[in-house]
Design a protein around this motif. Sequence first.
Motif, PDB file in Angstrom:
ATOM      1  N   GLU A   8       0.846  -1.199   0.000  1.00 47.36           N
ATOM      2  CA  GLU A   8       0.000   0.000   0.000  1.00 47.36           C
ATOM      3  C   GLU A   8       0.888   1.258   0.000  1.00 47.36           C
ATOM      4  O   GLU A   8       0.577   2.261  -0.618  1.00 47.36           O
ATOM      5  CB  GLU A   8      -0.926  -0.031   1.229  1.00 47.36           C
ATOM      6  CG  GLU A   8      -1.697   1.241   1.509  1.00 47.36           C
ATOM      7  CD  GLU A   8      -2.527   1.694   0.313  1.00 47.36           C
ATOM      8  OE1 GLU A   8      -2.649   2.902   0.128  1.00 47.36           O
ATOM      9  OE2 GLU A   8      -3.002   0.827  -0.461  1.00 47.36           O
TER      10      GLU A   8
ATOM     11  N   ARG B 100       2.335   2.962  -3.502  1.00 51.14           N
ATOM     12  CA  ARG B 100       1.467   3.623  -4.474  1.00 51.14           C
ATOM     13  C   ARG B 100       2.088   4.887  -5.085  1.00 51.14           C
ATOM     14  O   ARG B 100       2.055   5.090  -6.296  1.00 51.14           O
ATOM     15  CB  ARG B 100       0.142   3.973  -3.790  1.00 51.14           C
ATOM     16  CG  ARG B 100      -1.051   4.148  -4.689  1.00 51.14           C
ATOM     17  CD  ARG B 100      -2.264   4.490  -3.836  1.00 51.14           C
ATOM     18  NE  ARG B 100      -1.942   5.483  -2.821  1.00 51.14           N
ATOM     19  CZ  ARG B 100      -1.878   6.813  -3.042  1.00 51.14           C
ATOM     20  NH1 ARG B 100      -2.127   7.299  -4.238  1.00 51.14           N
ATOM     21  NH2 ARG B 100      -1.563   7.645  -2.065  1.00 51.14           N
ATOM     22  N   GLU B 101       2.641   5.737  -4.264  1.00 49.49           N
ATOM     23  CA  GLU B 101       3.155   7.000  -4.797  1.00 49.49           C
ATOM     24  C   GLU B 101       4.670   6.979  -5.027  1.00 49.49           C
ATOM     25  O   GLU B 101       5.256   7.994  -5.387  1.00 49.49           O
ATOM     26  CB  GLU B 101       2.769   8.181  -3.906  1.00 49.49           C
ATOM     27  CG  GLU B 101       3.220   8.099  -2.479  1.00 49.49           C
ATOM     28  CD  GLU B 101       2.855   9.393  -1.704  1.00 49.49           C
ATOM     29  OE1 GLU B 101       3.688   9.835  -0.909  1.00 49.49           O
ATOM     30  OE2 GLU B 101       1.768   9.940  -1.917  1.00 49.49           O
TER      31      GLU B 101
END
Lengths: 346, 346, 346, 346
Positions: C225, C228-229
């Motif tokens: 998670e 993501r960026e």
Amino acid sequence: MTQATKINFASDNAAPVTPEILAALGDANMGSALGYGNDPLTGEVEEKLKSIFECDLMAFPVATGTAANVLGLSIMLPPYGAVYCHQLAHIEQDECGAPEFYSGGGKLALLAGDEGKLSADTLSRALSQAGAGVVHHAQPSAISVTQATECGTLYSPGEIGAISEIAKRHGLGLHMDGARFANAAAALDCTPADMTWRAGVDVLSFGATKNGAMAAEAVVFFDMEKAREFEFRRKRGGHLFSKMRYLSAQLNAYLTNDRWLKTATHANEMASGLAGEIFNIADAELVYPVEANIVFARLPAHVLVRLAASDVLYYPSGPAENREIRLVASWNTTADDIEKLMAVLR
Amino acid sequence: MTQATKINFASDNAAPVTPEILAALGDANMGSALGYGNDPLTGEVEEKLKSIFECDLMAFPVATGTAANVLGLSIMLPPYGAVYCHQLAHIEQDECGAPEFYSGGGKLALLAGDEGKLSADTLSRALSQAGAGVVHHAQPSAISVTQATECGTLYSPGEIGAISEIAKRHGLGLHMDGARFANAAAALDCTPADMTWRAGVDVLSFGATKNGAMAAEAVVFFDMEKAREFEFRRKRGGHLFSKMRYLSAQLNAYLTNDRWLKTATHANEMASGLAGEIFNIADAELVYPVEANIVFARLPAHVLVRLAASDVLYYPSGPAENREIRLVASWNTTADDIEKLMAVLR
Amino acid sequence: MTQATKINFASDNAAPVTPEILAALGDANMGSALGYGNDPLTGEVEEKLKSIFECDLMAFPVATGTAANVLGLSIMLPPYGAVYCHQLAHIEQDECGAPEFYSGGGKLALLAGDEGKLSADTLSRALSQAGAGVVHHAQPSAISVTQATECGTLYSPGEIGAISEIAKRHGLGLHMDGARFANAAAALDCTPADMTWRAGVDVLSFGATKNGAMAAEAVVFFDMEKAREFEFRRKRGGHLFSKMRYLSAQLNAYLTNDRWLKTATHANEMASGLAGEIFNIADAELVYPVEANIVFARLPAHVLVRLAASDVLYYPSGPAENREIRLVASWNTTADDIEKLMAVLR
Amino acid sequence: MTQATKINFASDNAAPVTPEILAALGDANMGSALGYGNDPLTGEVEEKLKSIFECDLMAFPVATGTAANVLGLSIMLPPYGAVYCHQLAHIEQDECGAPEFYSGGGKLALLAGDEGKLSADTLSRALSQAGAGVVHHAQPSAISVTQATECGTLYSPGEIGAISEIAKRHGLGLHMDGARFANAAAALDCTPADMTWRAGVDVLSFGATKNGAMAAEAVVFFDMEKAREFEFRRKRGGHLFSKMRYLSAQLNAYLTNDRWLKTATHANEMASGLAGEIFNIADAELVYPVEANIVFARLPAHVLVRLAASDVLYYPSGPAENREIRLVASWNTTADDIEKLMAVLR
């Protein structure tokens, strides 16, 4: 103070503070109060805003419009992101890079648009080519609209709703720079709720300084999930007031008895009256529809010469060859001020 | 406001505004004045500071102490640099990373030191191992001292001079966090000039808020070359007030007729009196010498229980097992306040 | 290249590239391949790491250890946050403020600890006083440990697990700087999984450069998670390679046939042998247990004089009066190198 | 690697490494070399560049074009500043906000211009309205031009000189993004010096990756005063290579025996030949003059359908309705590649 004898159409932020707000500072000046917002007045501001906006919300006082804008935006703008806004937006033109600073290097993506307004079509086209998800490009993250706009025009609730629909479709936050929100609210035939959260606005810079406060704005979160990290960002920006009660006292007085709407209504009426007078000058033109408290006028060269030599404070707008000026009416503008200005212009 | 009935020893920023400063806001509220510092009062503040500091200087009003500190430091701290400061310094402990933010990622290098003070020896040793010129290490760029310190103690002009000598030897700027500069100036037997530029200080955060203003500080540049880019940094931080006259009015009133020294002297005397009383409580100890307006005391556990249940506002200091509290006297602290506090403590 | 004739104990990054990794660059040099990771080799690296770590994960090649560390940390560190790490950590000592830069102004909170290691107790105490949730203080956001440490020591899986428990209790991410992860994995009697995700590590800088690659590290996300960026942050840091296949080719060769463990085992054995020899020198001391490929030794002054005049490359450690030096063994260190070094030291 | 069988016109960065550069990596792989640029090869690169540019200069290897651009720009761009560049510039379109990041929040001011080129007139007009010295506006700080441009066109030395004159008049730095500098140098009838410092360029990103290197660029400072803080900025960006010799080996081989000009000349000739062929296709158009190694073509819809189904790698350019594509020739493009492409297009 010799400037006090000049006639101010330069800016609504050159106007003084309303007597009610000044008095409220005195009223707040009783005994001790814990700092940083742990005082009763700060809570009252939030309650009053809930009532005005007819919804739950979180509100945080700050002292300047730039602080309100860039702190609010920083919540929605990752450092690799872009805010879509009008090329004349205050956040682009007049904040010396503050949005980029507070977002850690985010970008503003600039769009053209008539009368200082973003159109849903222009936004839609730009976003379809923005490269969302492509690692080389700054990622579309938010849209910012100014209400009333820097051109003195207004978005209708429908126009804001159309922009909000695009924001939602692309997963973007919607920010409203409401440095002159009161002027818009006073002019539009709808509720504050209609202009904001009901039309999809997530975060609002709710201005008071330009409409009679000393130095007070509220950052209003309709999307309260976004407010979680606001207080840390305000503090590290140096914008958390220790004696917060004096910010809150201003906002409280401002929001009491519809005063915020009354002063804005007055300024709007003065601008509207002025626009009517200018319209009648030979060779003068209004550059934009006058919908709030700002008049942009194109004037003959000889009139500009006269104006520059007069006691009137004002700003030129754009390059000199355009012969355009900006005239702003304030809560304390008088019919006499307009008469004196017109005596110069005619 | 129920807090008003409590007895405030929590902080000098929980105190109200002096009547003279409040009145000055009313006096400034006449007619229009151009924004952003182009008003007559802002110039007056600078003139008054020149006279008080007996030198040429540049001074810029801002509204918060954090803003003053980090804007001033940002001039001296490149993004790959480090500021050397005490580990208890406000810029480290209480600004939520604002110095790092405003410098674009600079570091604070933390040093220990008795009574909240940096010593020239400690600084010298640290700097000799700091890796100046070595690309892997953050580059020593500035030293920051707090006067009066966070522990309520004072640097003598000689101590500041010794630190300044080290700063000069290493090519570093010298910053003074003077959130309680007035308390230091009132207590020390020397002039403001002796404590600052004559001792080598380049940039001073000259505080007023904690000593009776509403929200006003001045960033004072004795090294005026360093001021060149200040205004752009203030603006992009969101700290340029449009209605600047109201910041300047506070500072003007504060600097008039030695008021700033009188309120500080009062607060210092109250703290000194309080310290004398606490010294006489069995099993109580003063943690630091009481040289300004702050008292740190170590108290017996049963006294702390009583205090916590009382009407006195105060803050614990450090972990609970230390049994230390901080008590701050303000411009409006009364002998009666101290009597009531002592009634709880005794 | 005259340095080639010197005997390198200065750093494992002064060593050359293994023949297998060099050959892999040639193998990758066939025809065209789409840039930016859209090549087959980059996918293979991720698959190999999944197999080695016995779990699903995401892995991103970068070229430097600093880039790996600060990009990984930037995901977990908001600009108002703090990373808790050892005061000798590479991110504090040797990255010139890169973590602060990449996080937009976050802080490092420094802790002491024996042998270069954080202890769960120290962390727990520091975090209990860190002011989580209090707006004035940088918010605890992550913990970073170095494995093997900068002192050449190792965390056991149990020690990492104890730190991870504290991280979880306080809602913090756990980052591991594994610039010498291979040396740790080769030395510890456990699997790579045991040392990382099974013990609670979220993000790992998986180093290869110091262990025989040219310039290649992988940022490994066990908590996907958080990834993501990452790719946007890598690109805006300038760390996305267009010809990515050449980064990936290095990592592929490194991960094939346990080569990464073999070169690390060799370096560890050389360091261990060297430590044994130094232990037998009169008046020499080992500063830390030698658990990986680094030896810290305190040597008599006359020996240091001899060493400084010799052909041996090495670094002093700390202030000269400590008489401490750091000696690092590499994948290409030979018994002959050690013999030559010992001939100087004895 | 199945992509190897495709015909690459997608990008010059999808091409492999030249045999000479690959061999140089092997040659550099002898024994130990101190890290971080303290190796002999890194000095040689600087000497070769001095000879090529016929002047004293400072040069710093980095691995990516984005790193070269934004590190070079960061020297000239204060956080409250703006770089003036073409709206199609790589720094605006393809670096995900890296210039804003590395400058701590600076802005890019975008200008239109035919064929991807800034004109002196447009710059002059924009700068005259930029608000230099006015605190509300980001301060003009630098101009950046790309040579060859993103449209595959070239600035003549005269055009650069005209831009430089404007830069000097306004006190701005002049940066050149030379990701394809070799293609420009090979095509223009002038020396590298004529195109750069003699025409007023202060800092150059001297690219090699797109022209046959693995991952190597040099940031070249003609204005050496500006280089003072470069090394700290490179380190904190994570761009300082420990095993720097392998970056430098690439650049050395690249600069030896005019290889950099030979590979670029080949790519240019291939593009020129391709452009001639496309010109002869019915209904096809060249979008820009083909002056370096890039061809932009507007093609009939049915041809695009055929192309998309073929083995040719390429990128569309702009919105689909424009029917424009970009074709890039590389150092390894062959006449056979062009023949195969034309077989699809015809």
